[in-house]
Design a protein around this motif. Structure first.
Motif, PDB file in Angstrom:
ATOM      1  N   UNK A 197     -10.814  -0.346  10.228  1.00 50.54           N
ATOM      2  CA  UNK A 197      -9.633  -0.779   9.478  1.00 50.54           C
ATOM      3  C   UNK A 197      -9.881  -2.107   8.774  1.00 50.54           C
ATOM      4  N   UNK A 198     -10.675  -2.975   9.386  1.00 50.96           N
ATOM      5  CA  UNK A 198     -11.007  -4.244   8.747  1.00 50.96           C
ATOM      6  C   UNK A 198     -11.795  -4.034   7.459  1.00 50.96           C
ATOM      7  N   UNK A 199     -12.666  -3.033   7.482  1.00 52.92           N
ATOM      8  CA  UNK A 199     -13.417  -2.723   6.263  1.00 52.92           C
ATOM      9  C   UNK A 199     -12.471  -2.186   5.190  1.00 52.92           C
ATOM     10  N   UNK A 200     -11.563  -1.304   5.602  1.00 55.94           N
ATOM     11  CA  UNK A 200     -10.571  -0.798   4.649  1.00 55.94           C
ATOM     12  C   UNK A 200      -9.747  -1.948   4.062  1.00 55.94           C
ATOM     13  N   UNK A 201      -9.355  -2.869   4.930  1.00 57.00           N
ATOM     14  CA  UNK A 201      -8.568  -4.004   4.462  1.00 57.00           C
ATOM     15  C   UNK A 201      -9.322  -4.895   3.502  1.00 57.00           C
ATOM     16  N   UNK A 202     -10.630  -4.975   3.678  1.00 56.80           N
ATOM     17  CA  UNK A 202     -11.437  -5.804   2.774  1.00 56.80           C
ATOM     18  C   UNK A 202     -11.510  -5.188   1.370  1.00 56.80           C
ATOM     19  N   UNK A 203     -11.551  -3.845   1.312  1.00 55.80           N
ATOM     20  CA  UNK A 203     -11.662  -3.168   0.019  1.00 55.80           C
ATOM     21  C   UNK A 203     -10.299  -2.820  -0.584  1.00 55.80           C
ATOM     22  N   UNK A 204      -9.276  -2.708   0.275  1.00 57.71           N
ATOM     23  CA  UNK A 204      -7.918  -2.345  -0.165  1.00 57.71           C
ATOM     24  C   UNK A 204      -7.938  -1.129  -1.095  1.00 57.71           C
ATOM     25  N   UNK A 205      -8.411   0.001  -0.603  1.00 58.21           N
ATOM     26  CA  UNK A 205      -8.565   1.183  -1.458  1.00 58.21           C
ATOM     27  C   UNK A 205      -7.234   1.884  -1.724  1.00 58.21           C
ATOM     28  N   UNK A 206      -7.235   2.778  -2.695  1.00 54.00           N
ATOM     29  CA  UNK A 206      -6.114   3.657  -2.969  1.00 54.00           C
ATOM     30  C   UNK A 206      -6.539   5.099  -2.718  1.00 54.00           C
ATOM     31  N   UNK A 207      -5.627   5.867  -2.152  1.00 53.88           N
ATOM     32  CA  UNK A 207      -5.902   7.273  -1.873  1.00 53.88           C
ATOM     33  C   UNK A 207      -6.196   8.042  -3.154  1.00 53.88           C
ATOM     34  N   UNK A 208      -7.005   9.095  -3.032  1.00 54.15           N
ATOM     35  CA  UNK A 208      -7.216  10.004  -4.164  1.00 54.15           C
ATOM     36  C   UNK A 208      -5.881  10.617  -4.594  1.00 54.15           C
ATOM     37  N   UNK A 209      -5.113  11.052  -3.581  1.00 51.18           N
ATOM     38  CA  UNK A 209      -3.748  11.552  -3.811  1.00 51.18           C
ATOM     39  C   UNK A 209      -3.690  12.495  -5.016  1.00 51.18           C
ATOM     40  N   UNK A 210      -4.421  13.609  -4.970  1.00 54.30           N
ATOM     41  CA  UNK A 210      -4.546  14.474  -6.151  1.00 54.30           C
ATOM     42  C   UNK A 210      -3.224  15.061  -6.636  1.00 54.30           C
ATOM     43  N   UNK A 211      -2.236  15.184  -5.749  1.00 53.85           N
ATOM     44  CA  UNK A 211      -0.933  15.734  -6.159  1.00 53.85           C
ATOM     45  C   UNK A 211       0.053  14.640  -6.566  1.00 53.85           C
ATOM     46  N   UNK A 212      -0.456  13.386  -6.549  1.00 50.49           N
ATOM     47  CA  UNK A 212       0.346  12.244  -6.998  1.00 50.49           C
ATOM     48  C   UNK A 212       1.703  12.181  -6.284  1.00 50.49           C
ATOM     49  N   UNK A 213       1.648  12.242  -4.954  1.00 48.06           N
ATOM     50  CA  UNK A 213       2.860  12.222  -4.134  1.00 48.06           C
ATOM     51  C   UNK A 213       3.218  10.775  -3.794  1.00 48.06           C
ATOM     52  N   UNK A 214       4.453  10.403  -4.035  1.00 43.99           N
ATOM     53  CA  UNK A 214       4.930   9.063  -3.722  1.00 43.99           C
ATOM     54  C   UNK A 214       6.328   9.153  -3.103  1.00 43.99           C
ATOM     55  N   UNK A 215       6.732   8.092  -2.411  1.00 49.31           N
ATOM     56  CA  UNK A 215       8.017   8.131  -1.702  1.00 49.31           C
ATOM     57  C   UNK A 215       8.867   6.884  -1.990  1.00 49.31           C
ATOM     58  N   UNK A 216       9.088   6.508  -3.231  1.00 51.52           N
ATOM     59  CA  UNK A 216       9.916   5.322  -3.515  1.00 51.52           C
ATOM     60  C   UNK A 216      11.354   5.500  -3.039  1.00 51.52           C
ATOM     61  N   UNK A 217      11.783   6.747  -2.877  1.00 50.23           N
ATOM     62  CA  UNK A 217      13.156   7.015  -2.459  1.00 50.23           C
ATOM     63  C   UNK A 217      13.448   6.599  -1.020  1.00 50.23           C
ATOM     64  N   UNK A 218      12.406   6.212  -0.288  1.00 50.23           N
ATOM     65  CA  UNK A 218      12.602   5.823   1.113  1.00 50.23           C
ATOM     66  C   UNK A 218      12.849   4.326   1.282  1.00 50.23           C
ATOM     67  N   UNK A 219      12.873   3.571   0.197  1.00 44.69           N
ATOM     68  CA  UNK A 219      13.026   2.124   0.290  1.00 44.69           C
ATOM     69  C   UNK A 219      14.427   1.689  -0.123  1.00 44.69           C
TER      70      UNK A 219
END
Length: 657
Positions: free
Chosen positions: A187-209
């Motif tokens: 997780x520390x390595x992930x945090x260092x790179x701060x990647x974004x998911x491929x997310x091929x279906x472009x799914x997002x959840x702004x409605x939950x905020x």
């Protein structure tokens, strides 16, 4: 309910209880025998809450390795376990949990569920009513950050440079628990790179905020558990400003150190043999540009696939597997049934248990000094891990249970394995006399106050249930030279007794489990059955027995609910309760007879028992478990112990379990 009942009220068991018990044992023995694998081991399903299968769905979307059929079947599972409150609980019939619900909603939307479908609308309404996705826990916000739903500022600062700190630095991975180390390193390595998911279906959840993520001013907020929380909150604020200026050379060195730590511990069982660590490793390799065909990635991915359970048109993902634990406990149940004047299938059972012993001996860790060795570098390995393969992380609870089984089966044939286990367990005793599950003196509580540790389970301090198992094992072996170790542990157990007379169960639900563990240990260690400590525990156990003769306890007892209480009796906890009472000389009491009668009445035509409530805990208030094997082997153990004690004149159980 009152403790005092008339004889007519308590006689809820049949007059020929002995014959009923004999038939129940034979049926349960046959059922458990049928579940044994050809090589001698047992393994049952290990189920958690919605978070692990939801995370698996999102992992496939992060990587763009989507398996539509698997996702469809996980969706069926997630929809089925949605609570009446609209969200997802952390255990069967539990209260709404916002973090589990956000993950489940996100996963179902990724699978293809219409956000306006009734179950999705109910979930969304429940999330928003409780403050929105911005109020989820750290691990959920990390998941959201990986998909760009929240900025990385929503996550506590955990610089990868932590990998460079030695144990002497208090805020060091080496002062955290095994599960924390294995989850955090990738997780520390992930945090260092701060990647974004491929997310091929472009799914997002702004409605939950409730508040758009870009407008949230403070992601890291109380309530704080102590003044340390406020200090670490301030430290987090400082680190946010200076981390971007850390030297690139140092960061590169830290990432290299993290990768080395991980790859040294990779095996067919996956990093740490637990899902979160495995998933983080797969994501880490992806952002490092390592091919999916690389042997390390293939192995890491397969270790995750091995956790999937498919049945009845559903799939869920286990957090890990428990074959050593299941084999040790199943073996003890089968052994109890196959001993005594009325032994069931004695010769066949012992023949099959010899295979179990061989399977277990092959898995004893004798040549790998795991992370535990940083505190005890001169101690020889000798323990067992929980899973099929996890050599760096054996645990003393499994080791004690396996040691007791091997000793009861054949102390001579298993002599070397038992002695190595004994040596290792003695060497793993903590300063206060107790034992943690995986480490020694892993109790720097202020670490649980860092913002990352909002689950409050960054550590592995000594606990009564694990300590009791170690006392039971060492007392069963009976080496006079171990007495000082045992007495020190008994002192610890006495100090930890609750005002009610019970003991907290760290790894099983909950006070019934802890009390069963402690009473078994005190008995085999030779503590007088009239000792005030024991009498208080007996009084408490009898006070929470239910009208139908059984016992049950809600996982909500970890969250402040009443100890030892549930709306129904459960086979697993009834078995623990009667085993505890029989251990301290109460075999012929009305309480035990009524508990035994309950177990015989609840057995089904296949010789098994059924229960839906969860019976164990990963992290109290955060993560709970359902061991599917508990409802099978613990009732068999209790019934067989009841039968076998009929011919005993001592009133004392001779073994440590």
């Amino acid at each position: 309910m009152t403790k005092e009942r008339s004889v007519s009220e308590t006689m809820s068991y049949p007059g020929d209880l002995g014959n009923v018990v004999d038939r129940a044992i034979k049926s349960a023995h046959g059922a458990l025998s049928n579940r044994q694998h050809e090589d001698g081991h047992w393994v049952f399903e290990l189920e958690a809450d919605a978070t692990i299968p939801a995370e698996y769905v999102l992992l496939e979307h992060f990587l763009d390795r989507i398996d539509p059929e698997k996702q469809k079947k996980i969706g069926v599972y997630l929809r089925r376990i949605q609570g009446s409150h609209g969200g997802w609980p952390l255990y069967h019939d539990g209260d709404f949990d916002i973090s589990a619900t956000v993950k489940a909603y996100f996963a179902l939307k990724a699978i293809g569920d219409d956000p306006e479908a009734p179950h999705m609308r109910r979930a969304r309404k429940a999330i928003l009513a409780r403050g929105g996705a911005e109020r989820t826990n750290v691990f959920t916000r990390i998941q959201l950050a990986l998909f760009g739903e929240v900025p990385w500022d929503a996550v506590p600062v955990m610089p990868v440079e932590l990998m460079l700190l030695s144990r002497k630095a208090y805020v060091s991975l080496w002062n955290m628990s095994y599960w924390s180390r294995t989850v955090i390193a990738p997780l520390l390595v992930l945090g260092a790179y701060k990647p974004l998911a491929k997310n091929p279906k472009n799914i997002h959840v702004p409605e939950l905020f409730v508040t758009p993520p870009a407008q949230v001013k403070d992601w890291i907020r109380g309530p704080y558990r102590s003044h340390w929380g406020r200090f670490f909150k301030y430290l987090d604020s400082v680190l946010r400003k200076i981390e971007p200026h850390f030297p690139k050379k140092t960061r590169k060195k830290a990432i290299k150190k993290a990768i080395a730590f991980i790859e040294e511990r990779l095996s067919a069982g996956g990093l740490g043999a637990i899902y979160p660590a495995m998933a983080n490793v797969v994501m880490m390799y992806r952002i490092l540009g390592v091919s999916d065909n690389d042997p390390k990635v293939v192995q890491a991915w397969q270790s995750i696939q091995d956790l999937l359970i498919e049945k009845n048109g559903e799939i869920y993902c286990q957090p890990c597997v428990s074959p050593v634990w299941d084999t040790g406990l199943s073996g003890l149940a089968m052994l109890e049934a196959a001993t005594g004047p009325k032994a069931v299938e004695r010769e066949e059972t012992f023949k099959n248990l010899k295979k179990s012993a061989s399977w277990l001996r092959d898995r004893q860790i004798l040549d790998v000094k795991g992370d535990w060795a940083i505190n005890t570098p001169h101690l020889r390995p000798g323990g067992w891990a929980f899973q099929y393969e996890n050599d760096y992380y054996p645990d003393v609870d499994d080791t004690a249970v396996v040691g007791m089984l091997l000793h009861r089966l054949d102390p001579e044939e298993n002599k070397e394995a038992i002695e190595r286990a004994r040596e290792w367990i003695i060497g793993m005793q903590s300063t206060n006399g107790g034992w943690g599950a995986f480490d020694i003196d892993n109790d720097l509580d202020f670490l649980n106050q860092i913002p990352f540790a909002d689950h409050g389970a960054l550590l592995d301090p000594p606990t009564v249930d694990v300590s009791a198992r170690c006392v039971s094992f060492l007392s069963q072996l009976g080496h006079p030279e171990d007495r000082a170790v045992i007495e020190k542990a008994i002192t610890y157990i006495r100090k930890e007794q609750e005002p009610s007379g019970s003991w907290f169960g760290r790894w099983g639900t909950n006070y019934i489990y802890g009390t069963w563990s402690a009473l078994c240990a005190l008995n085999i260690a030779g503590v007088d059955h009239q000792d005030p400590t024991i009498l208080r525990a007996v009084e408490w156990l009898e006070s929470v027995q239910r009208e139908d003769g059984g016992w049950g306890e809600d996982c909500a007892s970890y969250e402040g609910a009443a100890q030892g209480v549930y709306k129904q009796s459960l086979p697993t906890q009834t078995a623990w309760a009667v085993l505890a009472l029989m251990a301290v000389g109460r075999r012929d009491t009305e309480a035990v007879k009524r508990g035994i009668a309950y177990l015989t009445k609840e057995q089904d035509e296949k010789g098994e028992w059924n229960e839906n409530p969860y019976n164990a805990v990963g992290f109290p208030k955060v993560f709970y478990l359902r061991y599917h094997g508990y409802k099978q082997f613990f009732p068999l153990t209790a019934l067989s112990r009841y039968r076998n004690l009929e011919s005993s004149n001592s009133g004392r159980v001779e073994f440590g379990f």
